[in-house]
Motif scaffolding. Structure first.
Motif, PDB file in Angstrom:
ATOM      1  N   UNK A 138      14.556 -44.988  -5.042  1.00 29.46           N
ATOM      2  CA  UNK A 138      15.536 -45.503  -4.098  1.00 29.46           C
ATOM      3  C   UNK A 138      15.487 -44.696  -2.802  1.00 29.46           C
ATOM      4  N   UNK A 139      15.209 -43.398  -2.904  1.00 29.65           N
ATOM      5  CA  UNK A 139      15.007 -42.592  -1.696  1.00 29.65           C
ATOM      6  C   UNK A 139      13.751 -43.005  -0.947  1.00 29.65           C
ATOM      7  N   UNK A 140      12.689 -43.297  -1.694  1.00 28.93           N
ATOM      8  CA  UNK A 140      11.446 -43.771  -1.067  1.00 28.93           C
ATOM      9  C   UNK A 140      11.714 -45.063  -0.293  1.00 28.93           C
ATOM     10  N   UNK A 141      12.543 -45.937  -0.876  1.00 26.12           N
ATOM     11  CA  UNK A 141      12.871 -47.198  -0.195  1.00 26.12           C
ATOM     12  C   UNK A 141      13.578 -46.918   1.136  1.00 26.12           C
ATOM     13  N   UNK A 142      14.513 -45.965   1.121  1.00 27.70           N
ATOM     14  CA  UNK A 142      15.214 -45.617   2.363  1.00 27.70           C
ATOM     15  C   UNK A 142      14.212 -45.061   3.376  1.00 27.70           C
ATOM     16  N   UNK A 177      12.282 -39.569  -0.774  1.00 26.22           N
ATOM     17  CA  UNK A 177      12.506 -39.640  -2.216  1.00 26.22           C
ATOM     18  C   UNK A 177      12.950 -38.295  -2.767  1.00 26.22           C
ATOM     19  N   UNK A 178      12.360 -37.220  -2.246  1.00 21.58           N
ATOM     20  CA  UNK A 178      12.741 -35.888  -2.726  1.00 21.58           C
ATOM     21  C   UNK A 178      14.154 -35.521  -2.275  1.00 21.58           C
ATOM     22  N   UNK A 179      14.514 -35.934  -1.052  1.00 21.05           N
ATOM     23  CA  UNK A 179      15.901 -35.708  -0.611  1.00 21.05           C
ATOM     24  C   UNK A 179      16.848 -36.364  -1.610  1.00 21.05           C
ATOM     25  N   UNK A 180      16.539 -37.630  -1.938  1.00 24.89           N
ATOM     26  CA  UNK A 180      17.403 -38.388  -2.840  1.00 24.89           C
ATOM     27  C   UNK A 180      17.442 -37.751  -4.226  1.00 24.89           C
ATOM     28  N   UNK A 181      16.272 -37.370  -4.734  1.00 28.25           N
ATOM     29  CA  UNK A 181      16.211 -36.781  -6.078  1.00 28.25           C
ATOM     30  C   UNK A 181      16.994 -35.476  -6.134  1.00 28.25           C
ATOM     31  N   UNK A 311      21.958 -42.124   7.450  1.00 27.54           N
ATOM     32  CA  UNK A 311      20.863 -43.084   7.625  1.00 27.54           C
ATOM     33  C   UNK A 311      21.380 -44.359   8.296  1.00 27.54           C
ATOM     34  N   UNK A 312      22.512 -44.866   7.790  1.00 20.74           N
ATOM     35  CA  UNK A 312      23.073 -46.084   8.358  1.00 20.74           C
ATOM     36  C   UNK A 312      23.447 -45.915   9.822  1.00 20.74           C
ATOM     37  N   UNK A 313      24.125 -44.796  10.129  1.00 15.94           N
ATOM     38  CA  UNK A 313      24.573 -44.565  11.506  1.00 15.94           C
ATOM     39  C   UNK A 313      23.385 -44.425  12.452  1.00 15.94           C
ATOM     40  N   UNK A 314      22.330 -43.802  11.957  1.00 14.85           N
ATOM     41  CA  UNK A 314      21.221 -43.566  12.871  1.00 14.85           C
ATOM     42  C   UNK A 314      20.453 -44.858  13.160  1.00 14.85           C
TER      43      UNK A 314
END
Lengths: 384, 521
Positions: A138-142, A177-181, A311-314
């Motif tokens: 899911x992080x990779x998707x972002x 992805x690593x941020x998310x993990x 992420x959304x705001x940016x």
């Protein structure tokens, strides 16, 4: 009348915020379930310890997972073009996520139904995959959404995706992805220190400290990468009609590496959100060290929420940029459903979401208290 | 045009995952209500045996529920993954019930199912009973919302095509919610779920009675299942008739296919009890007709006609010609959204736009279609008559067989004498029937809707994502492997739990236990 109160522009902005609320709701609730899954082999060594870890989330993970399902349904209803494009575009990645998530319901339910060592070890690995793989992908998707993905629309608005699975797994996306993990491992560890005791909580605190520090550093590093334009950035250059028909064709969008910081330049106070995205995980790390479980969990929640919100705001008003046909990018003003559907769905949300939150809170209250080895041994067939 | 192989593989994948999902859903629907009824008796009478029944059937419910949830995850995202054009084209209408399903139903059942299993010693018996009923309510509400979505695919009310956004948009949400097709489907499907639950409890109880094990618990379960089964089976049959009735408004072609009724007959039409429909000659051989019955079922009257396939094809051909007018105007609107003449023409003919899209199977630009292609496209609105004809008949046969099993079981349990052993064997062997009937029912509903994915609005072959064949092959193999392994594990665990029997949960400690062991009288 309600339709004068909610014009199309307002409804679109509300549903953009609700999209964020859903993603954050998912990450803050099911996020700790995934974190616990990913931590399972590391925080719990014996079978009883593993059962302690599993039973901290046993009664609640199912309700939490509905945030994910609701996310799918709400994106379908409010942002149909995004639903159509992202899930068909990220097809194999999405298949991997589903594959991993399918293992969880059966893993939780079936693990305790037999005593065999191999049986339970296999389900432990299934739960590990069910937690770690979605957290990563899911992080990779972002990460891909930030960089833009290769797609366009035909004049019938048929979405055509031109990328491959391996294109999705590029270094910058894997970084996200690593941020998310790390963020969800921190969150899972925070939950475990809050809800478990004994060696499970001790190990969770130790791993959680590291995960929180890594999450803070990686997220800050992501900010630096955006600053240097590594992720690119997309800027709408044609005049924006905020209440125009939802048709993503016919606008112009340019690639501009400064674009992803533009909103923070024009509205500096928004910078508090990414700032908290770094500070809150640091607070969580301090909380792990001090063994202040309640505060750690709160700080972790805040960190998760702010990282996602950043992420959304940016990207606003862009939702999913096209790297090959930038003009076809999906934005807040041209990818939503109709005004009537946004209004109907808002009414449904205003009625049902508070009810959901109320009974969810009640369930957590009933289940309040730590799960220990003794609880598990006394629970009989009602524990996993 | 989209690669036909891609379309077939997308359909195959959806059929596999949806039909697999529906192995678990009806049992969840039925068993949740049965378990809640058992717990109600327990809380009212305070007799421990009813608590044991609640826990034992609850255990089996849990094993089944886990796979229902796991396979349901796939369904929620599969529209976007494999049917991207569909998702864009009708998401404005179709997405809303799915989202409300999550908000209103999934949260309810999923949040409280944890408490159902983990909360026995954490709350009062009445609170736990409330939790169990909320799980049952959540399951049943989810069926309501998904059938509102599915009902709209069969009878797309309350929406029009918007040329500015190139998709269907909602005009009347209330009529989407109160779509008569959806209402009939909901009652029919939920009742079918209750039949599944009843047949499951009946069969397994019969197994214990035959083995002489846990006879007290099994006998009580047998009684409650047979009574519930009679009511549910009657409801399925009577309200199945109701969906036949609404079909004549909206889905006359499906009805004609179920009936293999090629030519319009003078009212009231006869019911073909048996026959062999032939797609080549467009006739039904060896037909055995029962006069009047079809007209009565289909129209609830003796003077209204039910149109046959030939007449419906002629009507479809007229719709295609009118659809071409809309299609032509739409191409002009694509070039100039403000063209008032084109918009006026489009608004008049837009109801038939979907029919023009049928031509895309034969020609890239429908406006260039030959009269022969238009004729072929009109005939393409006929689904596979023999499959629908036979699937429908077997579904009905299984439904009546189940009703008979439940009635006989109930009749024996209401008498003082012991029921004969053959009845218990029958109950055991009848267990697969409701699942067969339910899958056949979905087959009739969905395969009978072809070539449409949204009736009269969007042909199935246009609705897919633009995926590679290898992607689809990979995921079909992947889903089949995962689902296959999980099916084996599920069946083994189910059998293990049944073999261990209720003894595994009887006499479990816990504060609730003291309450449970109070003498009843």
């Amino acid at each position: 009348m309600i339709h004068t109160l909610f014009d199309y522009t307002t409804l679109r902005l509300i549903w953009w915020i609700l999209l964020g609320v859903l993603l954050i709701g998912f990450a803050v609730t099911d996020g700790f379930d995934m974190g616990v899954g990913a931590l399972l082999p590391f925080v719990a060594k014996t079978d009883t310890e593993r059962r302690v870890a599993i039973n901290t989330i046993g009664p609640v993970w199912e309700g939490n997972q509905v945030w994910f399902i609701l996310g799918g349904g709400a994106i379908f209803a409010a942002w149909p073009a995004l639903y159509a494009l992202s899930f068909s575009g990220f097809y194999l990645a999405m298949f991997l996520v589903l594959f991993a998530l399918i293992l969880r319901p059966v893993g939780f339910k079936y693990r305790s139904k037999r005593d065999g060592v191999a049986w339970r070890r296999n389900w432990d690995w299934a739960l590990f995959v069910g937690g770690a793989v979605p957290a990563l992908i899911l992080g990779v998707a972002v990460g891909n959404a930030l960089q833009g993905v290769p797609f366009h629309f035909t004049d019938d608005l048929r979405p055509i995706y031109e990328g491959t699975l391996f294109g999705l797994l590029n270094p910058l996306a894997l970084y996200c992805g690593l941020v998310s993990l790390s963020m969800l491992v921190m969150h899972g560890a925070a939950w475990l220190t809050f809800k478990a005791d004994g060696p499970v909580a001790d190990r969770a605190a130790s791993i959680g400290t590291k995960a929180a520090l890594i999450a803070a550093v990686l997220f800050a590093g992501g900010g630096v990468l955006v600053w240097f334009g590594a992720f690119g950035g997309y800027q709408v250059t044609s005049p924006i009609v905020w209440d125009g028909p939802s048709n993503p064709l016919g606008k112009t969008v340019v690639i501009n590496p400064a674009a992803w910081l533009q909103n923070f330049r024009t509205t500096p106070w928004l910078g508090i959100v990414p700032l908290l995205g770094v500070v809150a995980p640091l607070l969580a790390a301090a909380g792990f060290r001090a063994r202040r479980a309640g505060l750690t969990f709160l700080a972790s929640k805040l960190g998760v929420a702010c990282i996602i919100a950043t992420v959304g705001l940016s990207m606003f008003p862009v939702i999913l940029p096209s790297s090959t046909h930038a003009g076809d990018s999906l934005t807040v003003f041209d990818a939503s459903s109709s005004q009537a559907t946004l209004r109907n769905m808002l009414i449904a949300t205003v009625i049902f979401l508070p009810i959901v939150l109320a009974y969810t809170a009640w369930v957590y209250k009933v289940l309040w208290g730590k799960v220990s080895a003794t609880t598990i041994e006394n629970a009989g067939s009602s524990a996993y | 045009m989209t690669n036909p192989l891609l379309v077939e593989l997308s359909r195959l994948q959806f059929a596999l995952t949806a039909m697999y999902h529906f192995l678990f859903v009806p049992l969840t629907l039925g068993l949740s209500v049965l378990v809640a009824m058992m717990e109600t008796v327990y809380v009212m009478t305070r007799r421990a045996i009813w608590r044991d029944m609640t826990k034992f059937w609850g255990l089996l419910f849990g094993i089944n529920f886990a796979l229902g949830v796991a396979t349901g995850l796939t369904m929620e995202f599969e529209f976007g993954m494999n049917w991207a054009f569909y998702s864009h084209y009708v998401g404005d209408i179709f997405g809303a019930p799915l989202a409300i399903e999550g908000l209103m139903a999934f949260f309810l059942e999923a949040t409280f199912i944890g408490l159902f299993f983990f909360g026995w010693d954490k709350m009062s018996p009445r609170a736990h009973l409330a939790v169990t009923w909320l799980v049952a309510l959540g399951s049943n509400l989810s069926a309501l919302w998904i059938l509102i979505a599915n009902g709209w695919m069969q009878n797309p009310v309350g929406a029009v095509f918007n040329p500015d956004t190139m998709r269907m948009e909602v005009t009347d949400f209330v009529s989407v919610l109160f779509n008569p097709t959806a209402q009939a489907k909901f009652v029919h499907t939920v009742s079918a779920g209750y039949v599944c639950g009843a047949a499951f409890v009946l069969g397994i109880s019969a197994f214990y009675i035959l083995r002489g094990r846990n006879v007290q618990l099994a006998k009580r379960s047998f009684v409650i299942a047979s009574a519930f089964g009679v009511a549910a089976a009657l409801s399925v049959i009577v309200l199945g008739d109701e969906s036949g009735y609404t079909i004549t408004d909206n889905q006359k072609m499906k009805l004609a296919a179920m009936e293999a009724m090629w030519q319009t007959e003078p009212a009231p039409a006869g019911f073909t009890a048996f026959g062999i429909p032939d797609m080549q000659t467009r006739t039904t051989r060896y037909a055995i007709e029962i006069p009047w019955v079809m007209g009565l079922i289909g129209t609830r009257s003796i003077d209204q006609q039910i149109p046959g396939i030939f007449d419906l094809v002629n009507k479809a051909e007229a719709n295609i010609r009118n659809g071409l007018v809309a299609y032509d105007a739409l191409q002009k609107l694509k070039k100039n959204h403000a063209d008032p003449a084109a918009r006026a023409v489009f608004d008049k003919a837009r109801g038939d736009l979907g029919y023009a899209l049928l031509l895309k199977r034969y020609v890239e630009n429908p406006l260039l279609a030959t009269p022969g292609q238009i004729h072929d496209a009109a005939w393409s609105t006929v689904p596979s008559v023999p499959s629908i004809f036979f699937a429908f008949r077997f579904m009905v046969l299984f439904g009546f067989a189940l009703l008979a099993v439940f009635v006989v079981s109930l009749w024996y349990t209401m008498r003082e004498t012991t029921a004969p052993r053959w009845l218990f064997r029958l109950a055991l062997w009848a267990m697969p029937l409701p699942w067969l009937a339910a899958e056949l029912g979905w087959f009739v509903a969905e395969f009978g809707r072809q070539p449409w994915i949204i009736d009269g609005v969007l042909p199935t072959f246009l609705a897919t994502s633009e995926l590679g064949i290898s992607d689809l092959v990979l995921t079909i193999v992947g889903f089949t492997a995962v689902y296959g392994v999980l099916a084996v594990i599920e069946v083994r665990l189910m059998l293990q739990a049944i073999k261990k029997g209720p003894d595994a949960v009887i006499g479990e400690a816990g504060p609730f236990g003291d309450f449970a062991r109070q003498p009843a009288e």
